[in-house]
Design a protein around this motif. Structure first.
Motif, PDB file in Angstrom:
ATOM      1  N   ASP A 372       0.819  -1.161  -0.057  1.00  0.00           N
ATOM      2  CA  ASP A 372       0.197   0.196  -0.003  1.00  0.00           C
ATOM      3  C   ASP A 372       1.136   1.348  -0.126  1.00  0.00           C
ATOM      4  OD1 ASP A 372       1.024   0.391   2.742  1.00  0.00           O
ATOM      5  OD2 ASP A 372      -0.995  -0.260   3.607  1.00  0.00           O
ATOM      6  N   PRO A 373       0.252   2.549  -0.140  1.00  0.00           N
ATOM      7  CA  PRO A 373       1.121   3.821  -0.184  1.00  0.00           C
ATOM      8  C   PRO A 373       1.999   3.707   1.050  1.00  0.00           C
ATOM      9  CG  PRO A 373      -1.219   4.058  -0.725  1.00  0.00           C
ATOM     10  CD  PRO A 373      -1.249   2.751   0.034  1.00  0.00           C
ATOM     11  N   ALA A 374       1.726   3.247   2.179  1.00  0.00           N
ATOM     12  CA  ALA A 374       2.748   3.292   3.126  1.00  0.00           C
ATOM     13  C   ALA A 374       3.731   2.316   3.141  1.00  0.00           C
ATOM     14  CB  ALA A 374       1.709   3.311   4.716  1.00  0.00           C
ATOM     15  N   GLY A 375       3.658   1.254   2.200  1.00  0.00           N
ATOM     16  CA  GLY A 375       4.868   0.470   2.169  1.00  0.00           C
ATOM     17  C   GLY A 375       4.576  -0.915   2.713  1.00  0.00           C
ATOM     18  N   ASN A 376       3.125  -0.985   3.333  1.00  0.00           N
ATOM     19  CA  ASN A 376       2.810  -2.454   4.004  1.00  0.00           C
ATOM     20  C   ASN A 376       2.315  -3.176   3.153  1.00  0.00           C
ATOM     21  OD1 ASN A 376       3.433  -1.179   6.682  1.00  0.00           O
ATOM     22  ND2 ASN A 376       1.372   0.205   6.515  1.00  0.00           N
ATOM     23  N   PRO A 377       2.523  -4.446   3.275  1.00  0.00           N
ATOM     24  CA  PRO A 377       2.040  -5.563   2.336  1.00  0.00           C
ATOM     25  C   PRO A 377       0.558  -5.671   2.396  1.00  0.00           C
ATOM     26  CG  PRO A 377       3.273  -6.476   4.322  1.00  0.00           C
ATOM     27  CD  PRO A 377       3.405  -4.895   4.423  1.00  0.00           C
ATOM     28  N   VAL A 747       9.255  -8.385  -8.440  1.00  0.00           N
ATOM     29  CA  VAL A 747       8.793  -6.940  -8.629  1.00  0.00           C
ATOM     30  C   VAL A 747       7.734  -6.757  -7.494  1.00  0.00           C
ATOM     31  CG1 VAL A 747       8.952  -7.361 -10.979  1.00  0.00           C
ATOM     32  CG2 VAL A 747       6.705  -7.899  -9.907  1.00  0.00           C
ATOM     33  N   GLN A 748       7.640  -5.347  -7.519  1.00  0.00           N
ATOM     34  CA  GLN A 748       6.932  -4.560  -6.498  1.00  0.00           C
ATOM     35  C   GLN A 748       5.876  -3.832  -7.014  1.00  0.00           C
ATOM     36  OE1 GLN A 748       8.300  -3.562  -2.715  1.00  0.00           O
ATOM     37  NE2 GLN A 748       7.297  -1.635  -2.843  1.00  0.00           N
ATOM     38  N   ILE A 749       4.630  -4.013  -6.543  1.00  0.00           N
ATOM     39  CA  ILE A 749       3.416  -3.468  -7.099  1.00  0.00           C
ATOM     40  C   ILE A 749       2.955  -2.359  -5.957  1.00  0.00           C
ATOM     41  CG2 ILE A 749       1.128  -3.504  -8.435  1.00  0.00           C
ATOM     42  CD1 ILE A 749       2.528  -5.345  -9.918  1.00  0.00           C
ATOM     43  N   ASP A 750       2.989  -1.114  -6.150  1.00  0.00           N
ATOM     44  CA  ASP A 750       2.661  -0.033  -5.230  1.00  0.00           C
ATOM     45  C   ASP A 750       1.304   0.269  -5.474  1.00  0.00           C
ATOM     46  OD1 ASP A 750       5.195   0.575  -3.979  1.00  0.00           O
ATOM     47  OD2 ASP A 750       6.012   0.802  -5.957  1.00  0.00           O
ATOM     48  N   LEU A 751       0.332   0.044  -4.785  1.00  0.00           N
ATOM     49  CA  LEU A 751      -1.027   0.379  -4.874  1.00  0.00           C
ATOM     50  C   LEU A 751      -1.176   1.807  -4.530  1.00  0.00           C
ATOM     51  CD1 LEU A 751      -3.176  -2.597  -3.653  1.00  0.00           C
ATOM     52  CD2 LEU A 751      -2.462  -2.219  -5.806  1.00  0.00           C
ATOM     53  N   PRO A 752      -2.038   2.629  -5.433  1.00  0.00           N
ATOM     54  CA  PRO A 752      -1.946   3.976  -5.267  1.00  0.00           C
ATOM     55  C   PRO A 752      -2.977   4.455  -3.948  1.00  0.00           C
ATOM     56  CG  PRO A 752      -3.517   3.576  -6.915  1.00  0.00           C
ATOM     57  CD  PRO A 752      -2.700   2.235  -6.637  1.00  0.00           C
TER      58      PRO A 752
END
Ligand code: XIL
Length: 752
Positions: A372-377, A747-752
């Motif tokens: 998530d935007p805070a970097g949490n899984p 890969v990392q997917i960052d959710l907005p």
């Protein structure tokens, strides 16, 4: 005009659909379908199918029809349609499957139909009904549940085809073929000799057989033979039918090494028939083969022969017949029957090994982490991984004329090139004599074709810098002095490799083609039994310079030696193979800058995959080079065996990581040097070999998977090497990422 042809060809049969088939569809699952108007085609409407959900399974959505009238067992039926892709506007294929199936049973047709362009592309599939179907029981189904994608189907037809005209004439036996007392046997002493003797036998319809023993080994198949002259005259194109039974008693290789041929008696020994008989059991195996005479022959002017130089081996032949039909039959009306070792053995060792190598070597671990935007899984996100392209290259020889051509057929030709292939090779355009023949093969046309392919990001192999015989080089060469010849060759290499439209644009170059039987210029090296050494006009070492010059001029291209008869003869000790192998060793020992070896793979008849495996291992052990299947075709009238072997051979090659490329030598019957070898018929209908190869490439070797992120926000996927679209969805949030990989990847997917 192409559409007229299609119309005529497909309306011959009676329809199995209702009058307005597009209206009569039954829709299932999350896809929007609507009928839209079509302009400028022979059909005026199409069915637009739009699936919006990303990922999912193919069977999640479908459109279906059922047969309106009964289908009889063995009736020939055809499904045909035109298809185009309209969205998304990228160069990737739609995900759709066509099936013919009765509820609860295995489909009788199950095929993908690759399409990635808005060009209307014609597909047709022919099959024979395996049983009878009552009205409403056989479904024609389009499956397309994986989105997002939009494609259109026009001119959908499902018809019964007229039966083939029955055979009305009997073949006339050609004497004295089959009369063992009147055959002549020959065993070359240098290969150890052998014997042929008549023995009693128990087989279907015969009590006698000829037992052949060769003391071998021999590398030349013609060193031992059993021969009869054809006592009647024949005319060019006369239809003939050969049949006989074979069984193996013992042999030093898994299958016996033998062929059956009909050839000219003397001169060129040109062959009307040539099939190999790789029998590996003591059970009688039948061979039947229709063929045409290649020329006019007086009585005794042609010979029927079994050749079996090889071994040591013992085998038997029985009930040999040659029938003459002349013009009283067509090839299609006569039975075909032959096989290759390992055909249809589902659990063959080679196949198990190949499948596990594919799993290990053609796939990577793709680890996806969603945060998530805070970097949490983020746990519980829906993830779809959909393959967009394959790292392994698959393609065909093509012609520049077809790429720039303006006919409707040319448009079909291009659409298939775009949708099916991620590599190509020019069949002739870059060859030396063609490159210099500016009238019939304008260089500008070749350059335009190269540009067209570049625009579509289709990589190209180069074929061929030097094909060193007088017959495959420009006509002035034989008269040049050695010095002038050397300069002429150097100029040729530089000229094509530095041409503004060519330079740096081809990722492979065949520097040298077929040195075993093209040796006027460089002669033949010493040390291969059965091959007299010679120096040609410039000497053996000259070939090394061609590689060096190619390397200097085009440092980025991978440089290849390319040759045939490596796998094709099914003989690990074949003289051609032995020479090519020795020649490659010669180049390697002298540090010629060779990067790869091309196995042409022009099969006249399928061969044992186990023998092919032995040959690949032999090359792989001796050379550090990359390998390519550079010119595959199977020139046989038996479409079923052609498809089975294509599947086995492709599977085996795909499993061997040394191979990075698999190219056919043409794909369309009307642009194919051996039309029977093609995958698409003249009217663009798909032969069985097209169906098996497309299903391998775009279904079996294609990743489409769905999953969910775990507590750590992760999903670990095993995916084919290539490019994948990863779609992550949670609630209303969707994030898409394209990932390209040939090694394990995170890969990392960052959710907005
Ligand atoms: C063939 C082409 O297909 C023909 O059109 C042409 O007339 C002759 O050459 N091995 C090769 C190819 O390396 O270049 C050959 O191509 C087929 C055999």
């Amino acid at each position: 005009m192409f559409p007229i042809l299609v119309f005529a060809a497909t309306t011959l049969g009676q329809s199995l659909l209702s009058d307005n088939p597009l209206e009569a569809r039954q829709n299932n699952g999350p896809a929007n379908t609507e009928i839209v108007a079509v302009d400028g085609e022979l059909f005026t409407q199409s069915l637009r199918i739009e699936t919006t959900q990303p990922g999912g399974k193919r069977s999640d959505a479908s459109a279906s029809w059922t047969n309106t009238t009964a289908i009889a067992a063995s009736e020939r039926i055809r499904v045909s349609f035109s298809v185009r892709k309209t969205a998304p506007a990228d160069r990737f294929n739609i995900r759709a499957t066509l099936r013919l199936e009765e509820a609860g049973t295995a489909p009788i047709l199950d095929t993908v139909f690759p399409i990635n362009t808005p060009i209307w592309t014609f597909y047709a599939f022919d099959l024979t009904a395996p049983k009878a179907y009552d009205p409403g029981t056989l479904a024609l189904r389009l499956l397309h549940g994986q989105g997002p994608q939009t494609y259109e189907i026009g001119d959908l037809q499902w018809t019964r085809q007229p039966a083939l005209p029955a055979l009305s004439a009997e073949g006339e036996p050609v004497a004295p073929i089959g009369d063992w007392d009147r055959s002549t046997s020959y065993f070359d002493g240098t290969s150890g000799g052998g014997s042929a003797r008549i023995v009693t036998a128990e087989g279907p319809g015969f009590t006698q057989a000829m037992r052949i023993t060769t003391n071998g080994p021999s590398t030349v198949i013609s060193r031992a033979a059993l021969t009869w002259p054809l006592s009647r005259a024949t005319v060019r194109n006369d239809v003939m039918h050969a049949s006989f039974w074979v069984r193996r008693i013992s042999s030093s290789t898994s299958a016996i090494q033998a062929t059956a041929i009909v050839e000219r008696n003397g001169g060129t020994f040109s062959k009307s028939l040539q099939i190999s008989l790789p029998v590996e059991t003591d059970q009688w195996q039948r061979f039947q083969m229709p063929f045409r005479m290649d020329d006019n022959y007086a009585p005794g002017g042609a010979l029927f022969r079994f050749q079996f130089g090889g071994g040591p081996q013992v085998f038997e032949i029985a009930d040999a017949k040659l029938l003459h039909y002349g013009t009283r039959a067509t090839l299609e009306q006569l039975p075909v029957e032959f096989t290759y070792p390992g055909r249809n053995t589902v659990d063959a060792t080679w196949k198990r090994d190949a499948l596990s190598r594919i799993e290990a070597d053609r796939k990577i671990d793709l680890s996806i982490r969603v945060v998530d935007p805070a970097g949490n899984p983020v746990k519980g996100a829906t993830i779809a991984v959909q393959q967009l392209s394959q790292a392994f290259r698959y393609g065909s020889a093509i012609t520049a004329g077809g790429i720039v051509g303006t006919t409707a057929d040319d448009a079909q030709y291009r659409s298939r090139i775009e949708s099916h292939f991620n590599t190509i090779v020019f069949e002739n355009d870059l060859k030396w004599p063609f490159w210099e023949a500016s009238n019939s093969f304008p260089q500008s046309r070749t350059r335009n074709a190269i540009r067209w392919l570049e625009d579509r990001q289709i990589p190209m192999r180069g074929h061929v810098l030097v094909w060193p015989s007088w017959r495959n080089t420009p006509a002035d060469l034989p008269n040049l002095s050695p010095e002038a010849l050397r300069t002429r060759i150097d100029n040729r290499i530089r000229n094509v490799l530095t041409d503004s439209g060519v330079a740096g644009k081809l990722y492979h170059w065949d520097v040298l083609n077929e040195p075993y039987d093209n040796f006027d210029i460089q002669g033949r090296i010493d040390g291969v039994s059965g091959v007299p050494a010679s120096q040609g006009k410039l000497g053996n070492e000259e070939a090394i310079r061609w590689f060096e010059l190619a390397r200097q001029t085009d440092p980025n291209a991978k440089l290849f030696l390319n040759d045939y008869n490596q796998f094709e003869s099914g003989n690990v000790n074949g003289v051609h193979l032995s020479y090519t192998y020795a020649f490659l060793q010669f180049l390697k020992d002298r540090n010629a800058p060779v990067d790869g070896f091309g196995f042409q793979s022009h099969f006249g008849t399928p061969q044992s995959i186990e023998v092919i495996d032995t040959i690949v291992k032999r090359y792989a052990d001796a050379f550090p080079y990359i390998f390519a299947v550079s010119e595959f075709d199977v020139n046989t009238p038996d479409e079923a065996i052609q498809a089975d072997f294509t599947k086995d051979f492709m599977t085996y090659i795909f499993s061997q990581k040394r191979f990075e490329d698999f190219l056919m030598w043409g794909f369309w019957e009307r642009r194919h040097w051996l039309p029977r070898g093609a995958m698409y018929r003249a009217d663009w209908s798909s032969k069985p070999n097209a169906v098996v190869s497309n299903n391998l490439l775009f279904r079996d070797w294609w990743t489409d998977l769905n999953g969910e992120s775990d507590d750590e926000g992760k999903l670990k996927a095993r995916v084919f090497k290539g490019t994948h679209q990863v779609t992550v969805r949670i609630g209303d949030t969707i994030q898409v990422l394209n990932v390209d990989g040939t090694t394990d990847k995170e890969v990392q997917i960052d959710l907005p």
